[in-house]
Design a protein around this motif. Structure first.
Motif, PDB file in Angstrom:
ATOM      1  N   ALA A  18     -29.984 -28.276 -41.166  1.00  0.00           N
ATOM      2  CA  ALA A  18     -30.833 -28.791 -42.250  1.00  0.00           C
ATOM      3  C   ALA A  18     -31.960 -27.793 -42.504  1.00  0.00           C
ATOM      4  CB  ALA A  18     -31.410 -30.160 -41.867  1.00  0.00           C
ATOM      5  N   PHE A  40     -26.868 -40.748 -43.703  1.00  0.00           N
ATOM      6  CA  PHE A  40     -27.951 -40.249 -42.847  1.00  0.00           C
ATOM      7  C   PHE A  40     -28.928 -41.390 -42.588  1.00  0.00           C
ATOM      8  CE2 PHE A  40     -31.820 -38.140 -41.678  1.00  0.00           C
ATOM      9  CZ  PHE A  40     -31.403 -37.015 -40.979  1.00  0.00           C
ATOM     10  N   LYS A  49     -34.443 -27.559 -44.368  1.00  0.00           N
ATOM     11  CA  LYS A  49     -35.843 -27.986 -44.527  1.00  0.00           C
ATOM     12  C   LYS A  49     -36.655 -27.772 -43.247  1.00  0.00           C
ATOM     13  CE  LYS A  49     -34.850 -32.367 -45.563  1.00  0.00           C
ATOM     14  NZ  LYS A  49     -33.405 -32.655 -45.399  1.00  0.00           N
ATOM     15  N   SER A 109     -34.147 -39.830 -38.360  1.00  0.00           N
ATOM     16  CA  SER A 109     -34.329 -38.585 -37.614  1.00  0.00           C
ATOM     17  C   SER A 109     -35.309 -38.787 -36.463  1.00  0.00           C
ATOM     18  CB  SER A 109     -34.797 -37.467 -38.553  1.00  0.00           C
ATOM     19  OG  SER A 109     -36.149 -37.616 -38.857  1.00  0.00           O
ATOM     20  N   TYR A 165     -40.531 -27.741 -39.116  1.00  0.00           N
ATOM     21  CA  TYR A 165     -41.593 -28.470 -39.819  1.00  0.00           C
ATOM     22  C   TYR A 165     -42.985 -27.955 -39.468  1.00  0.00           C
ATOM     23  CZ  TYR A 165     -37.526 -31.353 -40.423  1.00  0.00           C
ATOM     24  OH  TYR A 165     -36.250 -31.776 -40.696  1.00  0.00           O
ATOM     25  N   GLY A 208     -31.812 -30.591 -37.972  1.00  0.00           N
ATOM     26  CA  GLY A 208     -32.849 -29.607 -38.257  1.00  0.00           C
ATOM     27  C   GLY A 208     -33.608 -29.278 -36.993  1.00  0.00           C
ATOM     28  N   ARG A 209     -34.549 -30.182 -36.637  1.00  0.00           N
ATOM     29  CA  ARG A 209     -35.469 -29.861 -35.535  1.00  0.00           C
ATOM     30  C   ARG A 209     -34.748 -29.637 -34.206  1.00  0.00           C
ATOM     31  NH1 ARG A 209     -39.460 -33.974 -36.146  1.00  0.00           N
ATOM     32  NH2 ARG A 209     -38.253 -34.831 -37.855  1.00  0.00           N
ATOM     33  N   MET A 230     -34.173 -43.736 -42.405  1.00  0.00           N
ATOM     34  CA  MET A 230     -33.725 -43.369 -43.749  1.00  0.00           C
ATOM     35  C   MET A 230     -32.535 -44.203 -44.191  1.00  0.00           C
ATOM     36  SD  MET A 230     -34.655 -39.389 -43.592  1.00  0.00           S
ATOM     37  CE  MET A 230     -34.682 -39.290 -45.346  1.00  0.00           C
ATOM     38  N   GLU A 264     -25.669 -33.200 -39.285  1.00  0.00           N
ATOM     39  CA  GLU A 264     -26.661 -32.253 -39.795  1.00  0.00           C
ATOM     40  C   GLU A 264     -27.949 -32.420 -39.020  1.00  0.00           C
ATOM     41  OE1 GLU A 264     -26.864 -34.233 -43.969  1.00  0.00           O
ATOM     42  OE2 GLU A 264     -28.823 -33.353 -43.607  1.00  0.00           O
TER      43      GLU A 264
HETATM   44  C1  LIG Z   1     -30.966 -35.866 -45.275  1.00  0.00           C
HETATM   45  C2  LIG Z   1     -31.625 -35.242 -44.126  1.00  0.00           C
HETATM   46  N1  LIG Z   1     -30.929 -34.382 -43.384  1.00  0.00           N
HETATM   47  C3  LIG Z   1     -31.483 -33.774 -42.305  1.00  0.00           C
HETATM   48  C4  LIG Z   1     -32.779 -34.008 -41.941  1.00  0.00           C
HETATM   49  C5  LIG Z   1     -33.329 -33.274 -40.769  1.00  0.00           C
HETATM   50  O1  LIG Z   1     -33.852 -34.077 -39.784  1.00  0.00           O
HETATM   51  P1  LIG Z   1     -34.174 -33.462 -38.346  1.00  0.00           P
HETATM   52  O2  LIG Z   1     -34.951 -32.207 -38.561  1.00  0.00           O
HETATM   53  O3  LIG Z   1     -34.956 -34.511 -37.662  1.00  0.00           O
HETATM   54  O4  LIG Z   1     -32.871 -33.174 -37.672  1.00  0.00           O
HETATM   55  C6  LIG Z   1     -33.546 -34.902 -42.689  1.00  0.00           C
HETATM   56  C7  LIG Z   1     -34.937 -35.191 -42.311  1.00  0.00           C
HETATM   57  O5  LIG Z   1     -35.651 -35.946 -42.880  1.00  0.00           O
HETATM   58  C8  LIG Z   1     -32.947 -35.536 -43.816  1.00  0.00           C
HETATM   59  O6  LIG Z   1     -33.647 -36.359 -44.582  1.00  0.00           O
END
Ligand SMILES: Cc1ncc(COP(=O)(O)O)c(C=O)c1O
Length: 408
Positions: free
Chosen positions: A65, A203, A67, A206, A388, A286-287, A169, A284
């Motif tokens: 992810a 999803f 972001k 998280s 983040y 991210g952190r 979510m 998926e």
């Molecule tokens: C759709 C979606 N995917 C992935 C993530 C990534 O979450 P994390 O960094 O906690 O794994 C988020 C986080 O809000 C999300 O909204």
């Protein structure tokens, strides 16, 4: 004294200093040229993905992810490690493309996609996780205007959330995805339109550390995907099972039990219903993939006493570390793992608060925690800064601008 969060494994000491990927903090700052500085470790990323792959069933693909950390060298490192990239905006699409990553590996979720963002994703050949019936109409219109069959999946708003997660979510009214009961009709329309049908994205939350909660959510997700596939009357080519694997940030947090999750998922895959027998699955994250790989280094520019309390004032702050300051989704402020990087092996001598250089009392990176005595010129490390940090902090606030970033 208030406790600090647990320092992630994999960091060392050289000449009394914090060492990241075998290099001293002061050398890394000299190489980058300035503080504040985010340092990300390639070794950490590689080890993390290897551990995850070893624990999860082979059938499960791994998506990153974006972001969490869209720094291009990090994306390029991840390109050789993960199977796919999940983006949340046209801006992230551009960044991933600029990193030279094949857009066919990208999927795009997120509410409020503009028509120009849909168009860029369709032209690139990315999969769009549709967040509403309206977005489906707009994506199909763009596809027919361009003469391209768009790759479309539906983001489902599940009827459950991920228990214990920092950010829920799913479950109830949400701006994310399409309510489960409306998904089969929408799927039938998307398939009938001639779009390339890519399946479901589900999803539920998280930052969960409880393996039992993640296992339960994955079981519910598989069950929901099977039911919706049956009701849609079409085979399900792909199913994104979400993520939610958290990392320990705070005192008392323990790492998520990967082995338990992997073995439960393996057992679930072994008894899939007919409607999911040929489905490709991914998660998926991210952190979990990048968070512990990053350290934020900031220099002490002043040391003050106020009413008997020590304040170490640094040249960074919440404009790069909103989460560590306790202002990004936490209800009660607790200390992240923070240390004096230039005196990493020195014993604790005093209680001090590490505060940033912004004119707001919110700008606090460590509150009344135990540190060796530190002074002007010393480096402070904030751990768990790989996700983040730079991407989720107001870098322009008060005009200090962004921090430098390096991957080592
Ligand atoms: C759709 C979606 N995917 C992935 C993530 C990534 O979450 P994390 O960094 O906690 O794994 C988020 C986080 O809000 C999300 O909204």
């Amino acid at each position: 004294m208030k406790p600090l969060g647990p320092i992630p494994s994999g960091y060392g000491v050289i000449d009394g200093q914090l060492a990241i990927a075998g290099r001293k903090a002061t050398d890394l700052v000299a190489e980058a040229g300035s503080t504040p500085l985010f340092v990300y470790s390639r070794q950490h990323l590689e080890r993390r993905v290897a551990e995850l792959r070893a624990a999860m069933p082979e059938r499960l693909a791994l998506h990153y992810a974006v972001k969490a950390n869209p720094f291009v060298p990090v994306l390029q490192a991840m390109a050789g490690l993960v199977d796919g990239f999940d983006i949340a905006s046209g801006g992230e699409l551009g960044i991933v493309q600029s990193a030279g990553i094949d857009p066919a590996r990208i999927s795009f979720a997120g509410p409020g996609k503009r028509v120009d963002e849909l168009e860029a994703a369709i032209v690139a050949g990315a999969t769009i996780n549709l967040e509403s019936e309206g977005e489906s109409v707009r994506a199909l219109e763009v596809g027919s205007r361009l003469g391209i069959a768009p790759r479309l999946a539906i983001r489902v708003n599940p009827d459950f959330d991920l228990k214990g997660s920092g950010m829920k979510m799913g479950g109830g009214a949400k701006q994310f995805g399409v309510d489960a009961e409306r998904v089969p009709a929408m799927a039938r329309q998307v398939i009938a339109s001639g779009a390339e049908w890519r399946g479901f994205h589900i999803f539920a939350g998280s930052q969960a550390l409880d393996a039992a909660a993640i296992i339960e959510t994955q079981a519910q997700t598989l069950h929901l995907a099977a039911r919706l596939a049956d009701e849609s009357g079409a085979a399900l080519p792909h199913c994104n099972l979400g993520g939610g694997f958290g990392i320990p940030y705070f005192p008392g947090d323990a790492p998520v039990d990967l082995a338990a999750i992997g073995s439960a998922l393996g057992e679930a895959f072994a008894v899939l219903p007919d409607s999911l027998r040929d489905t490709a699955f991914c998660i998926e994250l991210g952190r979990y993939l990048v968070g512990e790989s990053g350290v934020y280094l900031t220099r002490i520019v002043d040391r003050k006493l106020s009413h008997g309390e020590v304040f170490l004032i640094v040249d960074g702050g919440l404009h790069h570390q909103l989460a560590a300051s306790g202002n990004f989704g936490t209800v009660v402020r607790r200390n992240y793992p923070v240390a004096i990087a230039s005196r990493f092996d020195a014993p604790t001598e005093e209680a001090a608060s590490v505060v940033g250089c912004l004119c707001t009392p919110l700008d606090r990176l460590a509150d009344k925690a135990g540190f060796p005595r530190a002074d002007v010129g010393d480096l402070v490390a904030v751990f768990c800064a790989g996700a983040y940090g730079a991407s989720a902090s107001p870098a322009q606030f008060l005009g200090h601008g962004p921090a430098a970033e390096i991957l080592v």
